[in-house]
Design a protein around this motif. Structure first.
Motif, mmCIF file in Angstrom:
data_model
loop_
_atom_site.group_PDB
_atom_site.id
_atom_site.type_symbol
_atom_site.label_atom_id
_atom_site.label_comp_id
_atom_site.label_asym_id
_atom_site.label_seq_id
_atom_site.Cartn_x
_atom_site.Cartn_y
_atom_site.Cartn_z
ATOM 1 N N PHE A 83 0.812 -1.217 0.000
ATOM 2 C CA PHE A 83 0.000 0.000 0.000
ATOM 3 C C PHE A 83 0.848 1.270 0.000
ATOM 4 O O PHE A 83 0.528 2.246 -0.682
ATOM 5 N N GLY A 84 1.923 1.280 0.751
ATOM 6 C CA GLY A 84 2.783 2.463 0.775
ATOM 7 C C GLY A 84 3.379 2.764 -0.588
ATOM 8 O O GLY A 84 3.434 3.922 -1.013
ATOM 9 N N ALA A 85 3.816 1.734 -1.287
ATOM 10 C CA ALA A 85 4.378 1.920 -2.629
ATOM 11 C C ALA A 85 3.302 2.392 -3.592
ATOM 12 O O ALA A 85 3.548 3.256 -4.439
ATOM 13 N N TYR A 86 2.111 1.847 -3.447
ATOM 14 C CA TYR A 86 1.006 2.258 -4.322
ATOM 15 C C TYR A 86 0.694 3.744 -4.125
ATOM 16 O O TYR A 86 0.568 4.499 -5.086
ATOM 17 N N LEU A 87 0.556 4.159 -2.864
ATOM 18 C CA LEU A 87 0.205 5.553 -2.575
ATOM 19 C C LEU A 87 1.268 6.531 -3.053
ATOM 20 O O LEU A 87 0.948 7.635 -3.492
ATOM 21 N N SER A 88 2.521 6.124 -2.962
ATOM 22 C CA SER A 88 3.610 7.050 -3.262
ATOM 23 C C SER A 88 4.061 7.032 -4.713
ATOM 24 O O SER A 88 4.989 7.762 -5.074
ATOM 25 N N ALA A 89 3.405 6.240 -5.555
ATOM 26 C CA ALA A 89 3.761 6.238 -6.975
ATOM 27 C C ALA A 89 3.596 7.650 -7.531
ATOM 28 O O ALA A 89 2.609 8.335 -7.232
ATOM 29 N N PRO A 90 4.562 8.110 -8.322
ATOM 30 C CA PRO A 90 4.507 9.497 -8.828
ATOM 31 C C PRO A 90 3.198 9.860 -9.530
ATOM 32 O O PRO A 90 2.764 11.006 -9.453
ATOM 33 N N ALA A 91 2.550 8.898 -10.158
ATOM 34 C CA ALA A 91 1.308 9.188 -10.880
ATOM 35 C C ALA A 91 0.149 9.526 -9.949
ATOM 36 O O ALA A 91 -0.829 10.125 -10.383
ATOM 37 N N ARG A 92 0.249 9.152 -8.667
ATOM 38 C CA ARG A 92 -0.896 9.401 -7.785
ATOM 39 C C ARG A 92 -0.553 10.084 -6.473
ATOM 40 O O ARG A 92 -1.448 10.511 -5.751
ATOM 41 N N GLY A 94 0.546 13.007 -5.585
ATOM 42 C CA GLY A 94 0.016 14.367 -5.443
ATOM 43 C C GLY A 94 -1.474 14.373 -5.172
ATOM 44 O O GLY A 94 -1.954 15.122 -4.314
ATOM 45 N N GLN A 95 -2.208 13.523 -5.884
ATOM 46 C CA GLN A 95 -3.652 13.429 -5.676
ATOM 47 C C GLN A 95 -3.969 12.916 -4.272
ATOM 48 O O GLN A 95 -4.842 13.443 -3.591
ATOM 49 N N VAL A 96 -3.266 11.880 -3.840
ATOM 50 C CA VAL A 96 -3.496 11.318 -2.510
ATOM 51 C C VAL A 96 -3.188 12.367 -1.443
ATOM 52 O O VAL A 96 -3.968 12.542 -0.500
ATOM 53 N N ALA A 97 -2.083 13.077 -1.605
ATOM 54 C CA ALA A 97 -1.730 14.126 -0.642
ATOM 55 C C ALA A 97 -2.821 15.199 -0.592
ATOM 56 O O ALA A 97 -3.219 15.635 0.496
ATOM 57 N N ASP A 98 -3.314 15.606 -1.745
ATOM 58 C CA ASP A 98 -4.397 16.603 -1.780
ATOM 59 C C ASP A 98 -5.646 16.096 -1.063
ATOM 60 O O ASP A 98 -6.300 16.849 -0.329
ATOM 61 N N GLU A 99 -5.982 14.836 -1.260
ATOM 62 C CA GLU A 99 -7.170 14.265 -0.608
ATOM 63 C C GLU A 99 -6.996 14.222 0.911
ATOM 64 O O GLU A 99 -7.930 14.530 1.661
ATOM 65 N N LEU A 100 -5.814 13.844 1.367
ATOM 66 C CA LEU A 100 -5.562 13.798 2.809
ATOM 67 C C LEU A 100 -5.533 15.197 3.408
ATOM 68 O O LEU A 100 -6.057 15.426 4.508
ATOM 69 N N LEU A 101 -4.952 16.137 2.683
ATOM 70 C CA LEU A 101 -4.934 17.513 3.175
ATOM 71 C C LEU A 101 -6.328 18.121 3.209
ATOM 72 O O LEU A 101 -6.624 18.948 4.084
ATOM 73 N N ALA A 102 -7.202 17.708 2.307
ATOM 74 C CA ALA A 102 -8.591 18.185 2.346
ATOM 75 C C ALA A 102 -9.268 17.739 3.640
ATOM 76 O O ALA A 102 -10.049 18.495 4.237
ATOM 77 N N VAL A 103 -8.966 16.527 4.086
ATOM 78 C CA VAL A 103 -9.501 16.035 5.365
ATOM 79 C C VAL A 103 -8.975 16.900 6.506
ATOM 80 O O VAL A 103 -9.736 17.345 7.371
ATOM 81 N N ALA A 104 -7.667 17.143 6.501
ATOM 82 C CA ALA A 104 -7.062 17.960 7.557
ATOM 83 C C ALA A 104 -7.569 19.402 7.509
ATOM 84 O O ALA A 104 -7.824 20.006 8.557
ATOM 85 N N ASP A 105 -7.732 19.943 6.301
ATOM 86 C CA ASP A 105 -8.238 21.315 6.165
ATOM 87 C C ASP A 105 -9.639 21.447 6.751
ATOM 88 O O ASP A 105 -9.947 22.427 7.437
ATOM 89 N N ALA A 106 -10.480 20.473 6.472
ATOM 90 C CA ALA A 106 -11.852 20.505 6.997
ATOM 91 C C ALA A 106 -11.850 20.448 8.520
ATOM 92 O O ALA A 106 -12.606 21.168 9.182
ATOM 93 N N LYS A 107 -10.994 19.609 9.068
ATOM 94 C CA LYS A 107 -10.917 19.497 10.528
ATOM 95 C C LYS A 107 -10.330 20.776 11.116
ATOM 96 O O LYS A 107 -10.810 21.267 12.136
ATOM 97 N N ALA A 108 -9.308 21.328 10.481
ATOM 98 C CA ALA A 108 -8.682 22.567 10.981
ATOM 99 C C ALA A 108 -9.673 23.715 10.987
ATOM 100 O O ALA A 108 -9.642 24.564 11.878
ATOM 101 N N ALA A 109 -10.556 23.753 10.000
ATOM 102 C CA ALA A 109 -11.561 24.822 9.936
ATOM 103 C C ALA A 109 -12.485 24.773 11.146
ATOM 104 O O ALA A 109 -12.998 25.803 11.579
ATOM 105 N N SER A 110 -12.662 23.581 11.703
ATOM 106 C CA SER A 110 -13.559 23.454 12.862
ATOM 107 C C SER A 110 -12.857 23.758 14.183
ATOM 108 O O SER A 110 -13.507 23.827 15.213
#
Length: 147
Positions: A83-92, A94-110
Motif C-alpha cells: 500500500f505504501g508503494a502504491y500511494l507514493s507512486a509518482p502518478a498518484r 500528489g492526488q493522494v496528498a491533496d485528498e488527505l490535506l482536504a480532510v485535515a483542512d476541513a478538521k482545521a476549519a472546525s
C-alpha cells in the motif's frame, strides 16, 4: 476478511492501536525532517504537543475516519500491492496528498482559534510535500491493521 480499509481501521477493537501507530508515525516523520522547512515543522509540532496533554492522539483519532474514507478507494485499487508503494507512486502521490490535506483542512476549519488550528495554519502552505514524503510509511503503517 475485512472488505475495506476504513472498516478495519475504525473497528473499535483496532482503532486505539491505529491511533497509537499514527502518532508514532508522526513523531518519526517529524524527527527526520531537515533544513529550514524541517525546522518549521518541528517547531510547529512541538507547539502542538505543548498545547495540551494527549493532543496528538486526540487529533489522530479525530482525523482517522476522514483519512480512512479518503484512502478506501486507493486501498481497493492497490489490489494486493504494497500500500505504501502504491500511494507514493509518482502518478498518484500528489492526488493522494491533496485528498488527505482536504480532510485535515476541513478538521482545521472546525478548530480555528484553538492552538492546534493555529499551529496547522503555520505549516499548511508547505504541507503537500511533507505528506507526499510520508505516504510510503503511512501506507505500510495502515496496511498492518487490515486482516
Amino acid at each position: 476478511m475485512t472488505n475495506s480499509l476504513s472498516t478495519a481501521l475504525l473497528d473499535p477493537a483496532t482503532r486505539p492501536q491505529v491511533v497509537d501507530a499514527l502518532v508514532q508515525l508522526a513523531e518519526t516523520e517529524v524527527a527526520a525532517k531537515k533544513g529550514l522547512s524541517g525546522t518549521v515543522v518541528k517547531t510547529a509540532f512541538a507547539g502542538a504537543k505543548k498545547a495540551g496533554e494527549g493532543i496528538l492522539r486526540k487529533a489522530a483519532n479525530a482525523l482517522l475516519p476522514g483519512v480512512a474514507r479518503a484512502l478506501d478507494p486507493h486501498y481497493d485499487a492497490a489490489a494486493g500491492q504494497p500500500f505504501g508503494a502504491y500511494l507514493s507512486a509518482p502518478a498518484r502521490s500528489g492526488q493522494v496528498a491533496d485528498e488527505l490535506l482536504a480532510v485535515a483542512d476541513a478538521k482545521a476549519a472546525s478548530v480555528q482559534g484553538n492552538p492546534l488550528g493555529k499551529v496547522y495554519g503555520t505549516v499548511r502552505k508547505g504541507a503537500k510535500g511533507h505528506v507526499e514524503a510520508a505516504l510510503p510509511a503511512l501506507g505500510s503503517t495502515l496496511e498492518r491493521f487490515v486482516r
